[in-house]
Design an enzyme around this catalytic site. Structure first.
Site, PDB file in Angstrom:
ATOM      1  N   LYS A   3      58.471  65.922  56.006  1.00  0.00           N
ATOM      2  CA  LYS A   3      57.249  65.735  55.235  1.00  0.00           C
ATOM      3  C   LYS A   3      57.355  64.405  54.497  1.00  0.00           C
ATOM      4  O   LYS A   3      58.304  64.178  53.743  1.00  0.00           O
ATOM      5  CB  LYS A   3      57.084  66.886  54.248  1.00  0.00           C
ATOM      6  CG  LYS A   3      55.870  66.799  53.348  1.00  0.00           C
ATOM      7  CD  LYS A   3      55.862  67.983  52.385  1.00  0.00           C
ATOM      8  CE  LYS A   3      54.676  67.979  51.463  1.00  0.00           C
ATOM      9  NZ  LYS A   3      54.726  69.098  50.502  1.00  0.00           N
ATOM     10  N   ARG A  53      51.304  76.019  49.910  1.00  0.00           N
ATOM     11  CA  ARG A  53      52.625  76.573  49.602  1.00  0.00           C
ATOM     12  C   ARG A  53      52.881  76.619  48.104  1.00  0.00           C
ATOM     13  O   ARG A  53      53.607  77.481  47.628  1.00  0.00           O
ATOM     14  CB  ARG A  53      53.737  75.854  50.356  1.00  0.00           C
ATOM     15  CG  ARG A  53      53.858  74.349  50.116  1.00  0.00           C
ATOM     16  CD  ARG A  53      54.847  74.061  49.022  1.00  0.00           C
ATOM     17  NE  ARG A  53      55.504  72.781  49.253  1.00  0.00           N
ATOM     18  CZ  ARG A  53      55.792  71.930  48.281  1.00  0.00           C
ATOM     19  NH1 ARG A  53      55.427  72.158  47.037  1.00  0.00           N
ATOM     20  NH2 ARG A  53      56.439  70.805  48.565  1.00  0.00           N
ATOM     21  N   ASP A  94      41.303  73.091  31.872  1.00  0.00           N
ATOM     22  CA  ASP A  94      41.523  71.774  32.452  1.00  0.00           C
ATOM     23  C   ASP A  94      40.790  70.744  31.609  1.00  0.00           C
ATOM     24  O   ASP A  94      39.733  71.052  31.039  1.00  0.00           O
ATOM     25  CB  ASP A  94      40.993  71.730  33.891  1.00  0.00           C
ATOM     26  CG  ASP A  94      41.482  70.515  34.657  1.00  0.00           C
ATOM     27  OD1 ASP A  94      42.492  70.641  35.379  1.00  0.00           O
ATOM     28  OD2 ASP A  94      40.864  69.432  34.527  1.00  0.00           O
ATOM     29  N   GLY A 104      54.129  71.968  37.899  1.00  0.00           N
ATOM     30  CA  GLY A 104      53.715  70.572  37.909  1.00  0.00           C
ATOM     31  C   GLY A 104      54.844  69.562  37.823  1.00  0.00           C
ATOM     32  O   GLY A 104      54.717  68.447  38.313  1.00  0.00           O
ATOM     33  N   ALA A 105      55.941  69.923  37.183  1.00  0.00           N
ATOM     34  CA  ALA A 105      57.051  68.984  36.984  1.00  0.00           C
ATOM     35  C   ALA A 105      57.912  68.963  38.244  1.00  0.00           C
ATOM     36  O   ALA A 105      58.832  69.755  38.402  1.00  0.00           O
ATOM     37  CB  ALA A 105      57.881  69.378  35.775  1.00  0.00           C
ATOM     38  N   ASP A 106      57.593  68.035  39.142  1.00  0.00           N
ATOM     39  CA  ASP A 106      58.250  68.016  40.446  1.00  0.00           C
ATOM     40  C   ASP A 106      59.063  66.751  40.673  1.00  0.00           C
ATOM     41  O   ASP A 106      59.318  66.359  41.802  1.00  0.00           O
ATOM     42  CB  ASP A 106      57.209  68.160  41.553  1.00  0.00           C
ATOM     43  CG  ASP A 106      56.164  67.051  41.498  1.00  0.00           C
ATOM     44  OD1 ASP A 106      56.157  66.289  40.512  1.00  0.00           O
ATOM     45  OD2 ASP A 106      55.356  66.950  42.441  1.00  0.00           O
ATOM     46  N   LYS A 114      59.604  64.440  34.363  1.00  0.00           N
ATOM     47  CA  LYS A 114      58.396  65.240  34.174  1.00  0.00           C
ATOM     48  C   LYS A 114      58.747  66.576  33.521  1.00  0.00           C
ATOM     49  O   LYS A 114      59.811  67.146  33.771  1.00  0.00           O
ATOM     50  CB  LYS A 114      57.696  65.490  35.509  1.00  0.00           C
ATOM     51  CG  LYS A 114      57.179  64.240  36.184  1.00  0.00           C
ATOM     52  CD  LYS A 114      56.439  64.593  37.465  1.00  0.00           C
ATOM     53  CE  LYS A 114      55.840  63.365  38.124  1.00  0.00           C
ATOM     54  NZ  LYS A 114      55.074  63.704  39.345  1.00  0.00           N
ATOM     55  N   SER A 153      59.300  75.676  39.793  1.00  0.00           N
ATOM     56  CA  SER A 153      59.109  75.328  41.198  1.00  0.00           C
ATOM     57  C   SER A 153      59.055  73.813  41.347  1.00  0.00           C
ATOM     58  O   SER A 153      58.199  73.160  40.747  1.00  0.00           O
ATOM     59  CB  SER A 153      57.814  75.939  41.734  1.00  0.00           C
ATOM     60  OG  SER A 153      57.557  75.490  43.044  1.00  0.00           O
TER      61      SER A 153
END
Length: 315
Positions: free
Chosen positions: A67, A110, A158, A213-215, A219, A285
């Protein structure tokens, strides 16, 4: 070489339903924990000050993927998606390319699916209400997958009232503040990770947090104090400890490997999940290539069975 099928964004979403995505991602986590599906940690290629590229390979189920995906937070200001990219699926026995897929849709599916898997494994049995903090593409699919898994109603929060309102109308949920979303049974944060949205004061007995969100390095969506106060779970320690929600607490010496359980170990029952009804559970995640492999494999099957049409290219 024969023609190579290509699935664009909408074709991927037509090929794999949220319910199937949840089951496929759950199976991928099981197989990865058992050592049947393998992957190295993702590789980051910074493109300062704009964003970064990521290369994510994985192998399992007779397939191998890579990917090539991006995160360019400033893109929406130019009318472009934050996340773009492509996934190449190959035969793991002979290396033959089998399909190209839009990475943005696979990532969204996913991400939503793993939130549903983690919630089913870690939230209280009586948990129902959902708070979504961040209602962009990924937040919307998190909400959809949780709804399919039986959770809701929910509160959509949001900075864009349009994004929150559109998602709330779609699911018959409601628009609310960050504080209202944080008071739900299951709180899923799907923001860019540039600022804290969950602090220690938001923690309540029985809460389950999906931090999505913290990927990447630097972050975080939760304060270090909040993270250290929770029962901690992650998709994979190697990634989460160096580029996820756990990173700040690990670097501060407040969290060690022994305090964090991989979700795959919970699913295989090799490890305990929620330690008690009053605990606050946090799932970090960072996004795994095996999850992308699971969705890509399902899409390839859908095309082979004639359930979705593809464009073609000849290499």
């Amino acid at each position: 070489m024969s023609e190579l099928p290509v699935l664009h964004h909408d074709a991927v979403l037509a090929a794999v339903s949220p319910a199937e995505a949840i089951e496929r991602v759950r199976e991928a986590l099981l197989r990865h924990h058992r050592g049947e599906w393998v992957m190295p940690s993702k590789v980051y290629l910074e493109s300062p000050p704009f964003g970064d590229f990521r290369a994510m390979p994985a192998r399992g189920g007779g397939l191998a993927i890579v990917k090539w995906v991006t995160s360019f937070p400033g893109n929406p200001g130019y009318g472009l998606p934050t996340v773009t990219g492509v996934i190449c699926v190959s035969d793991a026995e002979n290396g033959e390319p089998l399909m190209l897929l839009d990475a943005r849709s696979v990532t969204a599916l996913r991400t939503g699916a793993v939130a549903a898997v983690a919630t089913a494994a870690l939230a209280r049995a009586d948990a129902r209400s959902v708070g979504i903090i961040g209602c962009g593409l990924h937040g919307a699919w998190v909400a959809r997958c949780l709804a399919v898994a039986g959770y809701g109603p929910g509160v959509c929060c949001d900075p864009s009232n349009e994004a929150a309102g559109s998602l709330a109308r779609e699911l018959s949920w409601e628009v609310g503040s960050r504080e209202q979303a944080a008071r739900c049974d299951v709180v899923s944060c799907v923001t860019p990770g540039s600022s804290v949205v969950i602090d220690a004061g938001d923690l309540r007995p029985g809460l389950h947090l999906n931090m999505l969100g913290a990927d990447g390095p630097g972050k975080a969506e939760a304060s270090v104090g909040a993270v250290a106060s929770c029962a901690l779970f992650c998709d994979e320690w190697a990634q989460a400890s160096h580029g996820g929600e756990l990173t700040g607490a690990v670097q501060a010496g407040l969290v060690t490997r022994e305090q964090v359980t991989d979700l795959g170990a919970v699913l295989t029952r090799d490890a305990r999940g929620r330690p008690g009804a009053e605990a606050v559970t946090l799932f970090d995640s960072t996004g795994l290539a095996i999850q992308d492999l699971a969705i890509a494999g399902a899409a390839l099957e859908a095309w082979r069975e004639g359930r979705v049409q593809a464009q073609t290219v000849t290499l």
